[in-house]
Design an enzyme around this catalytic site. Sequence first.
Site, PDB file in Angstrom:
ATOM      1  N   SER A  31       0.806  -1.218   0.000  1.00 37.89           N
ATOM      2  CA  SER A  31       0.000   0.000   0.000  1.00 37.89           C
ATOM      3  C   SER A  31       0.849   1.284   0.000  1.00 37.89           C
ATOM      4  O   SER A  31       1.651   1.488  -0.895  1.00 37.89           O
ATOM      5  CB  SER A  31      -0.923  -0.083   1.216  1.00 37.89           C
ATOM      6  OG  SER A  31      -1.833   0.946   1.219  1.00 37.89           O
TER       7      SER A  31
ATOM      8  N   ASP B  70      -1.449   1.609  -3.796  1.00 34.32           N
ATOM      9  CA  ASP B  70      -2.277   0.555  -4.391  1.00 34.32           C
ATOM     10  C   ASP B  70      -3.674   1.068  -4.734  1.00 34.32           C
ATOM     11  O   ASP B  70      -4.590   0.280  -4.999  1.00 34.32           O
ATOM     12  CB  ASP B  70      -2.344  -0.695  -3.507  1.00 34.32           C
ATOM     13  CG  ASP B  70      -2.988  -0.456  -2.157  1.00 34.32           C
ATOM     14  OD1 ASP B  70      -3.048   0.705  -1.722  1.00 34.32           O
ATOM     15  OD2 ASP B  70      -3.429  -1.427  -1.522  1.00 34.32           O
TER      16      ASP B  70
ATOM     17  N   GLU C 274     -12.148   7.098   6.370  1.00 31.24           N
ATOM     18  CA  GLU C 274     -11.108   7.417   7.340  1.00 31.24           C
ATOM     19  C   GLU C 274     -10.502   8.741   6.889  1.00 31.24           C
ATOM     20  O   GLU C 274     -10.481   9.041   5.685  1.00 31.24           O
ATOM     21  CB  GLU C 274     -10.035   6.331   7.348  1.00 31.24           C
ATOM     22  CG  GLU C 274     -10.532   4.996   7.868  1.00 31.24           C
ATOM     23  CD  GLU C 274      -9.384   3.992   8.058  1.00 31.24           C
ATOM     24  OE1 GLU C 274      -9.162   3.573   9.197  1.00 31.24           O
ATOM     25  OE2 GLU C 274      -8.717   3.640   7.069  1.00 31.24           O
TER      26      GLU C 274
ATOM     27  N   PRO D   9      -1.733   1.557  19.492  1.00 34.86           N
ATOM     28  CA  PRO D   9      -0.637   0.849  18.835  1.00 34.86           C
ATOM     29  C   PRO D   9      -0.944   0.712  17.348  1.00 34.86           C
ATOM     30  O   PRO D   9      -2.069   0.383  16.990  1.00 34.86           O
ATOM     31  CB  PRO D   9      -0.620  -0.521  19.528  1.00 34.86           C
ATOM     32  CG  PRO D   9      -1.973  -0.681  20.125  1.00 34.86           C
ATOM     33  CD  PRO D   9      -2.563   0.684  20.344  1.00 34.86           C
ATOM     34  N   SER D  10       0.053   0.979  16.506  1.00 35.16           N
ATOM     35  CA  SER D  10      -0.166   0.836  15.061  1.00 35.16           C
ATOM     36  C   SER D  10      -0.389  -0.633  14.733  1.00 35.16           C
ATOM     37  O   SER D  10       0.181  -1.517  15.351  1.00 35.16           O
ATOM     38  CB  SER D  10       1.064   1.365  14.313  1.00 35.16           C
ATOM     39  OG  SER D  10       1.090   0.808  13.021  1.00 35.16           O
ATOM     40  N   GLY D  11      -1.212  -0.870  13.707  1.00 32.74           N
ATOM     41  CA  GLY D  11      -1.416  -2.242  13.239  1.00 32.74           C
ATOM     42  C   GLY D  11      -0.555  -2.552  12.018  1.00 32.74           C
ATOM     43  O   GLY D  11      -0.610  -3.644  11.485  1.00 32.74           O
ATOM     44  N   THR D  12       0.200  -1.571  11.544  1.00 33.92           N
ATOM     45  CA  THR D  12       1.024  -1.832  10.346  1.00 33.92           C
ATOM     46  C   THR D  12       2.508  -1.575  10.591  1.00 33.92           C
ATOM     47  O   THR D  12       3.318  -1.895   9.748  1.00 33.92           O
ATOM     48  CB  THR D  12       0.598  -0.924   9.163  1.00 33.92           C
ATOM     49  OG1 THR D  12       0.794   0.427   9.556  1.00 33.92           O
ATOM     50  CG2 THR D  12      -0.841  -1.144   8.749  1.00 33.92           C
TER      51      THR D  12
HETATM   52  C1  16G Z   1      -4.145   0.105   6.880  1.00 35.93           C
HETATM   53  C2  16G Z   1      -5.648   0.100   6.763  1.00 35.93           C
HETATM   54  C3  16G Z   1      -6.204   1.492   6.959  1.00 35.93           C
HETATM   55  C4  16G Z   1      -5.765   2.052   8.288  1.00 35.93           C
HETATM   56  C5  16G Z   1      -4.263   1.976   8.424  1.00 35.93           C
HETATM   57  C6  16G Z   1      -3.888   2.258   9.850  1.00 35.93           C
HETATM   58  C7  16G Z   1      -7.000  -1.259   5.291  1.00 35.93           C
HETATM   59  C8  16G Z   1      -7.263  -1.716   3.900  1.00 35.93           C
HETATM   60  N1  16G Z   1      -6.031  -0.382   5.437  1.00 35.93           N
HETATM   61  O1  16G Z   1      -3.558   0.866   5.867  1.00 35.93           O
HETATM   62  O2  16G Z   1      -7.599   1.418   6.924  1.00 35.93           O
HETATM   63  O3  16G Z   1      -6.160   3.393   8.421  1.00 35.93           O
HETATM   64  O4  16G Z   1      -3.832   0.633   8.145  1.00 35.93           O
HETATM   65  O5  16G Z   1      -2.557   1.990  10.021  1.00 35.93           O
HETATM   66  O6  16G Z   1      -7.616  -1.695   6.237  1.00 35.93           O
HETATM   67  P1  16G Z   1      -1.948   1.874  11.455  1.00 35.93           P
HETATM   68  O7  16G Z   1      -2.643   0.763  12.191  1.00 35.93           O
HETATM   69  O8  16G Z   1      -0.493   1.644  11.212  1.00 35.93           O
HETATM   70  O9  16G Z   1      -2.187   3.215  12.093  1.00 35.93           O
HETATM   71 MG    MG Z   2      -3.613   1.422   0.204  1.00 32.02          MG
END
Ligand code: 16G
Ligand code: MG
Length: 606
Positions: A75, A316, A415, A557-560
């Site tokens: 992404s 993406d 969002e 906490p970030s999910g990414t």
């Molecule tokens: C991902 C999510 C997005 C969210 C972002 C938060 C999808 C397709 N994408 O990009 O919706 O805003 O994570 O990131 O679900 P974070 O958890 O690192 O703050």
């Molecule tokens: Mg994306």
Amino acid sequence: MRPCMHYPEVPNTNELNRLLKHFSIPPKTKFTYGTAGFRYHHELLPPIIVRIAIFAALRSSSLDGEPVGLMITASHNPEQDNGLKISDSNGGMLPIEWEAMATDFANAKNLKLLMEIAAKNNSQPGKEMIVHIGRDTRSHSLHLSQLAIRSLKAFGAMVIDHGLVTTPALHYNVLRSNVNHMPNALLYGSSGTSFEKEYLNSIIGSYVSLLSTKSQLYTQKIHWNKRSMLVDCACGVGGLKVPLLNQMIEEFTENSGILLDTSSLVHLTPVNLPGDGPLNERCGAEYVQKQQKLPVIYTETDETLNMEYVASFDGDADRIVFHAKDVDGNLVLLDGDKIAVLVSSFLQEEIEALSTAVPFAKSIRCGIVQTAYANGSSTAYLKNVVKTDVVIAKTGVKHVHTAAHHHFDVGTYFEANGHGTVLFGKKFFELLAKAEQCLVSTSRKNRSNIAWQRLRVLPRLVNQAVGDAISDLFLVDAILYLKGWNLYTWGQLYSDMPSRQCKVKVQDRTMIHTNENETKATSPIQLQMALDAAMDAMAKNSPTGRQANRPRAFVRPSGTEDAVRIYAEANSQKDADALATEAAALVYKLCNGTGNLPSFTKESKL
Ligand code: 16G
Ligand code: MG
């Protein structure tokens, strides 16, 4: 655009064992399913790809062979990262109950363990397992998708490879190949296995139809000099699709017989195409929205680029924000919150207009889903001016999408970062059917009839599987055109509270827990108490006592990424920065911070 089919072969255990052994899990590594799948440095990805490809086939098997999707993308992350997003058979995200199994799979050493995990989750290989695959333009995506295909074939699954596609187009392909999940009203037209062209055509057809409903209902306040939009594609996969759209619009308009002044059609100028510059770096939706800066335009061109009407996609193409450069050269940003306001007020107006002829319209539940990141001014505007219901859900498409479905018949979610769409439920389609009965013989100029003409094209314009930058681009452009607005008129609907986002690294971010919609931290317990005290202290010094202007901060906490995210908003940029700094320091102190604390000098904004 034609996909490449790989028909199922006899499962090959030797090949699977070879792949799992060759692409073994590095020692002391634990992969986790994040907000939207797996995202890591690309060198870490191959073991995850092999295992999650098998997982996807099992998910398809558990749905009696309904096709699911695998998208190779990270992404908006930098080029060196890559990842995997999974589309469920209904075109939506993987159900949350399956995420733990995906995590276990990504970390399982060998086939025996994989099959044990599958059995524990009542999942087993079936006769029919179908997986659609797509990839973004990262240099390593091709190799990773080939690895996924090899793993799927060894497992005995059928693979439909779409090559370079946007994430939303892959989700749409999956939804379209599971017609039982599509509303009847959306089933039409061609058959076959490539639905991408059909999809883009259906967006364009609906867009042109929507434009053709323009009448004197809205007084044209601002005249466009030239309806021309610059599209910053973040040097990502959207840049392969946007250049096709002008011609598709032209062809559709010529062939459809819809009467339309062609000057009303927007002309797209795509820039930041793959190869023009570094992916997502100082360009694209994430950069513009988080850094609040204009994107760098890497594309070499002799044209003078029109910066009055710009859209930025992410890598993406499932996110979009709009922006313009004002006379002083500053950014005017129209983010996901502004899109939510524009779209929801349009929907409310049209449904209300329809209700004079079709009273059933009054019973349609319209509403908005936002996340804790939504600017306080947008939420106040939606509640007080648009007078619509607002639900705050957890960050991530899987949460906002589910909430929109659950709470509303016409549920808009956006969002602030630009992920969003509008979901139309069963009752909305009932409304369209009733409207047809009442209005089919009325004048096309009748206000209710116009509302019906507008509403009925929306489910084909707006991606029903997941938010899509291309579909949102046309939706927004059409609404602006119908209202006679430009970005400045739109931007002036309300003023954003100044805000600041930053992140802090801690030893273990999973020690932070939050409430259901992430507006408050529930542990460590002292953290929220300290944040509340900081907000109260700032509120006392705030110039007004109005609820909408109350300073606000939250952490999650970030999910990414391996970081804790911090958001603060207040009545001045100075206060927002101060509140974010204080919140960051509290997280650092109470949650074992590591590395540097953020500071808000020009270069270190996060
Ligand atoms: C991902 C999510 C997005 C969210 C972002 C938060 C999808 C397709 N994408 O990009 O919706 O805003 O994570 O990131 O679900 P974070 O958890 O690192 O703050
Ligand atoms: Mg994306």
